[in-house]
Design a protein around this motif. Structure first.
Motif, PDB file in Angstrom:
ATOM      1  N   ALA A  32      -1.945  -5.870  -2.215  1.00  7.28           N
ATOM      2  CA  ALA A  32      -2.272  -5.545  -0.828  1.00  7.28           C
ATOM      3  C   ALA A  32      -3.670  -6.043  -0.481  1.00  7.28           C
ATOM      4  CB  ALA A  32      -2.170  -4.044  -0.605  1.00  7.28           C
ATOM      5  N   ILE A  33      -4.626  -5.827  -1.397  1.00 11.02           N
ATOM      6  CA  ILE A  33      -6.007  -6.255  -1.171  1.00 11.02           C
ATOM      7  C   ILE A  33      -6.091  -7.775  -1.095  1.00 11.02           C
ATOM      8  CG2 ILE A  33      -8.311  -6.358  -2.215  1.00 11.02           C
ATOM      9  CD1 ILE A  33      -7.666  -3.480  -3.322  1.00 11.02           C
ATOM     10  N   LYS A  93     -16.376  -1.237  -3.336  1.00 14.27           N
ATOM     11  CA  LYS A  93     -15.834  -2.374  -2.589  1.00 14.27           C
ATOM     12  C   LYS A  93     -15.168  -1.903  -1.304  1.00 14.27           C
ATOM     13  CE  LYS A  93     -15.025  -5.591  -6.387  1.00 14.27           C
ATOM     14  NZ  LYS A  93     -14.061  -5.766  -7.484  1.00 14.27           N
ATOM     15  N   GLY A  94     -14.411  -0.812  -1.423  1.00 17.32           N
ATOM     16  CA  GLY A  94     -13.723  -0.267  -0.261  1.00 17.32           C
ATOM     17  C   GLY A  94     -14.697   0.185   0.804  1.00 17.32           C
ATOM     18  N   LEU A  95     -15.770   0.862   0.361  1.00 14.59           N
ATOM     19  CA  LEU A  95     -16.786   1.330   1.302  1.00 14.59           C
ATOM     20  C   LEU A  95     -17.494   0.160   1.962  1.00 14.59           C
ATOM     21  CD1 LEU A  95     -18.295   4.310  -0.692  1.00 14.59           C
ATOM     22  CD2 LEU A  95     -16.980   4.450   1.415  1.00 14.59           C
ATOM     23  N   ARG A  96     -17.767  -0.881   1.175  1.00 14.45           N
ATOM     24  CA  ARG A  96     -18.408  -2.073   1.711  1.00 14.45           C
ATOM     25  C   ARG A  96     -17.502  -2.706   2.766  1.00 14.45           C
ATOM     26  NH1 ARG A  96     -19.492  -5.333  -3.005  1.00 14.45           N
ATOM     27  NH2 ARG A  96     -20.734  -3.551  -3.664  1.00 14.45           N
ATOM     28  N   THR A 113       0.832  -1.205   0.000  1.00 16.04           N
ATOM     29  CA  THR A 113       0.000   0.000   0.000  1.00 16.04           C
ATOM     30  C   THR A 113       0.864   1.253   0.000  1.00 16.04           C
ATOM     31  OG1 THR A 113      -1.667  -1.211   1.254  1.00 16.04           O
ATOM     32  CG2 THR A 113      -1.955   1.145   1.127  1.00 16.04           C
ATOM     33  N   ASN A 114       1.920   1.237   0.815  1.00 19.28           N
ATOM     34  CA  ASN A 114       2.831   2.380   0.873  1.00 19.28           C
ATOM     35  C   ASN A 114       3.607   2.540  -0.427  1.00 19.28           C
ATOM     36  OD1 ASN A 114       2.025   2.874   3.494  1.00 19.28           O
ATOM     37  ND2 ASN A 114       3.740   1.800   4.422  1.00 19.28           N
ATOM     38  N   ARG A 115       3.999   1.406  -1.006  1.00 21.30           N
ATOM     39  CA  ARG A 115       4.728   1.445  -2.274  1.00 21.30           C
ATOM     40  C   ARG A 115       3.836   1.995  -3.373  1.00 21.30           C
ATOM     41  NH1 ARG A 115       7.818  -3.855  -4.466  1.00 21.30           N
ATOM     42  NH2 ARG A 115       5.929  -4.123  -5.697  1.00 21.30           N
ATOM     43  N   VAL A 117      -8.846  -0.868   4.029  1.00 23.42           N
ATOM     44  CA  VAL A 117      -9.616   0.022   3.170  1.00 23.42           C
ATOM     45  C   VAL A 117      -8.686   0.874   2.306  1.00 23.42           C
ATOM     46  CG1 VAL A 117     -11.329   1.882   3.147  1.00 23.42           C
ATOM     47  CG2 VAL A 117     -11.490   0.062   4.831  1.00 23.42           C
ATOM     48  N   LYS A 118      -7.529   1.233   2.844  1.00 25.48           N
ATOM     49  CA  LYS A 118      -6.622   2.163   2.170  1.00 25.48           C
ATOM     50  C   LYS A 118      -6.245   1.737   0.747  1.00 25.48           C
ATOM     51  CE  LYS A 118      -3.940   4.551   5.099  1.00 25.48           C
ATOM     52  NZ  LYS A 118      -2.750   4.827   5.926  1.00 25.48           N
ATOM     53  N   PRO A 119      -5.863   0.449   0.537  1.00 21.53           N
ATOM     54  CA  PRO A 119      -5.517   0.067  -0.838  1.00 21.53           C
ATOM     55  C   PRO A 119      -6.662   0.233  -1.826  1.00 21.53           C
ATOM     56  CG  PRO A 119      -5.356  -1.822   0.662  1.00 21.53           C
ATOM     57  CD  PRO A 119      -5.567  -0.607   1.496  1.00 21.53           C
TER      58      PRO A 119
END
Length: 100
Positions: A43-44, A76-79, A21-23, A51-53
């Motif tokens: 990452a996911i 998807k992230g919100l879910r 995620t940082n990369r 959620v961040k990725p």
């Protein structure tokens, strides 16, 4: 000779997910959006509850003009986020149809 040992405990998966995620964030700053996308996806895959990725992935798609993809990813992230915060199932907005 480099020997790659794949230990799949949750801690290493979580740590790797954070690294990807940082990369991805770094890749985005350098406008390497395809790289960022692949890192976000890794990452996911490692840590689907992060959620961040999803948010970074969505931003990448937006930057590339992939509107449909970005909306899908943000959803998807919100879910993911809502399933973490509350176990209550949220209704879709499909029932509120406008009479044109």
């Amino acid at each position: 000779h480099h020997h790659h040992h794949h230990h799949h405990n949750t801690t290493t998966a979580a740590a790797a997910a954070v690294i990807y995620t940082n990369r991805a964030a770094t890749a985005m700053m350098m406008k390497s959006y395809m790289e960022a996308i692949s890192d976000c996806k890794k990452a996911i895959a490692l840590q689907p509850s992060l959620v961040k990725p999803y948010l970074r992935l969505g931003r990448c798609y937006l930057m590339l003009g992939e509107g449909e993809e970005s909306i899908d990813v943000f959803r998807k992230g919100l879910r993911t986020q809502s399933s973490l915060c509350s176990s209550s199932s949220t209704q879709d907005d499909n029932n509120k149809k406008n009479d044109g």
